[in-house]
Design an enzyme around this catalytic site. Structure first.
Site, PDB file in Angstrom:
ATOM      1  N   SER A  98       0.851  -1.125  -0.048  1.00 21.54           N
ATOM      2  CA  SER A  98       0.092  -0.173   0.045  1.00 21.54           C
ATOM      3  C   SER A  98       0.818   1.240  -0.096  1.00 21.54           C
ATOM      4  CB  SER A  98      -1.057   0.040   0.952  1.00 21.54           C
ATOM      5  OG  SER A  98      -1.862   0.953   1.193  1.00 21.54           O
ATOM      6  N   ASP A 243      -3.975   5.918  -2.819  1.00 19.56           N
ATOM      7  CA  ASP A 243      -2.501   5.187  -2.242  1.00 19.56           C
ATOM      8  C   ASP A 243      -2.182   4.106  -2.983  1.00 19.56           C
ATOM      9  OD1 ASP A 243      -4.575   3.374  -1.569  1.00 19.56           O
ATOM     10  OD2 ASP A 243      -4.378   3.275   0.489  1.00 19.56           O
ATOM     11  N   ASP A 245      -2.430   0.819  -3.283  1.00 21.59           N
ATOM     12  CA  ASP A 245      -3.159  -0.309  -3.982  1.00 21.59           C
ATOM     13  C   ASP A 245      -4.799   0.076  -4.010  1.00 21.59           C
ATOM     14  OD1 ASP A 245      -3.576  -0.107  -1.073  1.00 21.59           O
ATOM     15  OD2 ASP A 245      -3.942  -2.043  -0.747  1.00 21.59           O
ATOM     16  N   ASP A 247      -7.149   1.171  -2.154  1.00 20.63           N
ATOM     17  CA  ASP A 247      -7.918   0.780  -1.289  1.00 20.63           C
ATOM     18  C   ASP A 247      -8.530   2.063  -0.487  1.00 20.63           C
ATOM     19  OD1 ASP A 247      -6.135   0.828   0.390  1.00 20.63           O
ATOM     20  OD2 ASP A 247      -6.580  -1.071   1.418  1.00 20.63           O
TER      21      ASP A 247
END
Length: 454
Positions: A98, A243, A245, A247
């Site tokens: 992340s 960010d 990844d 999510d």
């Protein structure tokens, strides 16, 4: 038996080389296969330079455990959530660190129905098996195939809004050279196919694991400026930054002002309650007053839950909440398998801009004025427990409410604060809000930080 330090409360994360490498990740794949005894697992990885080889290692661990693997290629975490449920797989693994520094990587694990695997649901058992490194002989190796669910996933994302509601808008979208770019391109293509008059100004849209423009972490003030500049230069209606990844998404208003995740929780709660009255909305204990007020004003039920994705997902399933939001910009949706998504929130806010005719600044302005907050402030402390106790001792005697659902929350009639140790970093996090009093917010923030860091 060597102790693996990469296992955390919610996921697996560590420094490349000593804490996380191909050998360790292969063993985690074997352990995951032994623990879950699944038939089929979906795997994907973010754009980090180490993700491909680590994904290959965890895939081999699964295959050697007799598990079939569907490789989705380069993905964000929520694509794994989606594919696990959509393909009715027995679980999923995303290789991602992340927003962590460039020399880190990690794994996020889910079981059937995209349910999280964390400390209280098997993660430490997987750790034990990986540490023992003593796996049964499997005669039949699993089968491997590559597959894309991108088109189905994007179709699902667009089901949260009515594209007919969308009016001419200009959006700045900063993917931070992370994993979001391919999804943004696919959404843009769908908008064009449906003659949706929304223009995308894309910055750092190409995946690049060397992160030439900095680690994609919009919570860092120095990482926001490029998005702010692009919003102002292009006279955009909204800025969106992801960010690594994706999510989480972070929103900027038409003036380039960063909007704290706290105020977006209230906004999305209203959006859901406008479509369905009486629904349950989950919020976390760090900042609460604005969310409670807006949910109750819109005939919803506000339910508090300890922060952390595994707690919120479990609580959402338990009470069938339509939406859950954390002030850290994690947003959870019942129709997204109770999982968090960084793509659904900005689509919902975009629709709100179009249906209300208001700017984002106007939509959140009243909330920001009513409940000012300095945002989350982190302190690296040698003895975090003693520091938190010191603050608690100083403030608890005149408080009207104290709770320890998550760290310690202390409430007065006109201000409140929450202090908690991070589950993912060696820091203490302070969140504070007042009832419409910015000067009091600044005074109490300074006061508490001085005591905390003494």
């Amino acid at each position: 038996m060597s102790k693996l330090t990469c296992f955390k409360a919610y996921d697996i994360r560590g420094r490349l080389g000593d804490e996380l490498n191909e050998n360790i990740v292969y063993r985690i794949g074997r352990a995951f296969g032994q623990f879950l005894a699944p038939k089929t697992i979906v795997v994907g990885g973010d754009v980090r330079l180490s993700s491909k080889s680590l994904k290959s290692a965890v895939t081999n661990g699964l295959l050697d455990s007799g598990v079939n693997v569907i490789d989705l290629g380069e993905t964000g975490t929520e694509e794994i959530y989606f594919a696990t449920s959509f393909l009715q797989a027995d679980g999923g693994i995303e290789v991602t660190a992340s927003h962590n520094p460039i020399d880190y990587n990690g794994l996020k694990l889910v079981r059937q129905n995209s349910r999280p695997i964390s400390a209280d649901s098997g993660l430490f058992e997987i750790q034990r098996l990986a540490e023992n490194n003593d796996f049964p002989v499997v005669t039949q190796r699993g089968q491997y195939k590559q597959f894309s669910v991108l088109a189905n996933y994007v179709e699902h994302l667009l089901s949260y809004i009515d594209v007919k509601n969308l009016k001419p808008m200009k959006l700045v979208i900063n993917s931070g050279n992370g994993a979001a770019g391919h999804v943004i391109d696919a959404i843009e293509a769908q908008f064009q196919a449906h003659d949706v008059p929304v223009e995308f100004v894309k910055i750092y849209n190409n995946p690049d694991g060397s992160f030439p423009n900095g680690i994609p972490n919009p919570l860092l003030h120095e990482n926001r400026q490029d998005t702010i500049n692009a919003v102002l230069e292009n006279k955009a209606d909204m800025g969106i930054a992801f960010d690594g990844d994706f999510d989480r998404c972070f929103l900027f208003d038409e003036n380039g002002e960063f909007v704290e995740g706290y105020y977006i929780v209230g906004l999305l709660a209203q959006a859901f309650l406008a479509k369905a009255k009486g629904e349950k909305i989950i919020y976390d204990p760090r900042l609460i007053w604005n969310t409670i007020e807006l949910v109750e004003k819109n005939n919803g039920q506000a339910v508090m839950c300890k922060s952390g994705h595994s707690f919120i997902k479990e609580k959402m399933r338990e009470i069938n909440a339509v939406y859950g939001g954390e002030m850290s910009a994690h947003h959870y949706f019942r129709d997204f398998f109770y999982c968090d998504s960084g793509m659904i929130p900005w689509l919902l806010v975009l629709e709100l801009l179009c249906t209300t005719g208001k700017t984002l600044g106007e939509l959140v302005g009243e909330s920001i004025a009513n409940y000012p907050s300095p945002g989350e402030i982190n302190s690296k402390l040698i003895d975090a427990k003693a520091a938190i106790q010191r603050v608690k001792d100083a403030y608890e005697k005149n408080a009207i409410n104290i709770d320890d659902i998550d760290g310690v929350s202390i409430e007065y009639s006109d201000w409140r604060f929450n202090l908690r140790c991070s589950n993912t970093e060696p820091v203490v996090r302070l969140n504070l809000e007042t009832r419409g009093n910015k000067a009091l917010m600044e005074e109490k923030t300074t006061e508490i930080l001085a005591l905390l860091r003494k």
